[in-house]
Design a protein around this motif. Structure first.
Motif, mmCIF file in Angstrom:
data_model
loop_
_atom_site.group_PDB
_atom_site.id
_atom_site.type_symbol
_atom_site.label_atom_id
_atom_site.label_comp_id
_atom_site.label_asym_id
_atom_site.label_seq_id
_atom_site.Cartn_x
_atom_site.Cartn_y
_atom_site.Cartn_z
ATOM 1 N N ALA A 108 1.257 -8.193 -2.055
ATOM 2 C CA ALA A 108 1.848 -9.530 -2.164
ATOM 3 C C ALA A 108 2.398 -9.989 -0.820
ATOM 4 N N THR A 109 3.069 -9.124 -0.101
ATOM 5 C CA THR A 109 3.612 -9.469 1.211
ATOM 6 C C THR A 109 2.495 -9.781 2.193
ATOM 7 N N ASP A 110 1.460 -8.975 2.182
ATOM 8 C CA ASP A 110 0.326 -9.181 3.079
ATOM 9 C C ASP A 110 -0.380 -10.493 2.759
ATOM 10 N N ALA B 198 1.484 -2.929 -5.023
ATOM 11 C CA ALA B 198 1.526 -4.343 -5.391
ATOM 12 C C ALA B 198 2.478 -5.117 -4.490
ATOM 13 N N THR B 199 3.599 -4.525 -4.144
ATOM 14 C CA THR B 199 4.550 -5.176 -3.243
ATOM 15 C C THR B 199 3.937 -5.392 -1.873
ATOM 16 N N PHE B 200 3.257 -4.388 -1.347
ATOM 17 C CA PHE B 200 2.596 -4.512 -0.051
ATOM 18 C C PHE B 200 1.514 -5.583 -0.092
ATOM 19 N N ALA C 187 3.569 0.140 -8.060
ATOM 20 C CA ALA C 187 4.616 -0.812 -7.678
ATOM 21 C C ALA C 187 4.686 -1.011 -6.163
ATOM 22 N N PRO C 188 4.713 0.045 -5.333
ATOM 23 C CA PRO C 188 4.721 -0.182 -3.883
ATOM 24 C C PRO C 188 3.423 -0.814 -3.375
#
Length: 105
Positions: free
Chosen positions: A33-35, A29-31, A26-27
């Motif tokens: 997506a933001t990148d 994937a979040t990173f 989860a972290p």
């Protein structure tokens, strides 16, 4: 109906694997997506600056039309133009992404 004893170790490995996989991925994937969003935004700003510099070299009227079109598409796009010694330099900024492009006149 038979009640299950959760202190028994049978069948818990799959639940633990899925739970830990979610906590790890989860972290990440979040990173990612933001990148990716920042990377796409940088490409948009760079492309906009290049297109605007080319449009200014062709015709200042074409530059004005393209600038208004890009500003309506990318809300918050700020464009600065400077000309000197036979070339134009266009600087574009969208949020925290900045790009510049030069074109001979």
């Amino acid at each position: 109906m038979r009640q299950r004893n959760f202190s028994d170790q049978a069948g818990n490995a799959l639940i633990e694997f899925v739970g830990f996989a979610f906590l790890v991925f989860a972290p990440i994937a979040t990173f990612a997506a933001t990148d990716t969003i920042k990377w796409i935004q940088k490409i948009e700003v760079t492309t906009s600056a290049t297109q605007l510099a080319r449009a200014y070299a062709i015709s200042p009227d074409a530059f004005v039309r393209l600038e208004s079109l890009l500003q309506s598409e990318y809300r918050g796009l700020v464009v600065a133009v400077s000309t000197s010694k036979g070339f134009v330099e266009v600087r574009a900024r969208l949020e925290d992404q900045v790009a510049s492009a030069r074109q001979f006149l």
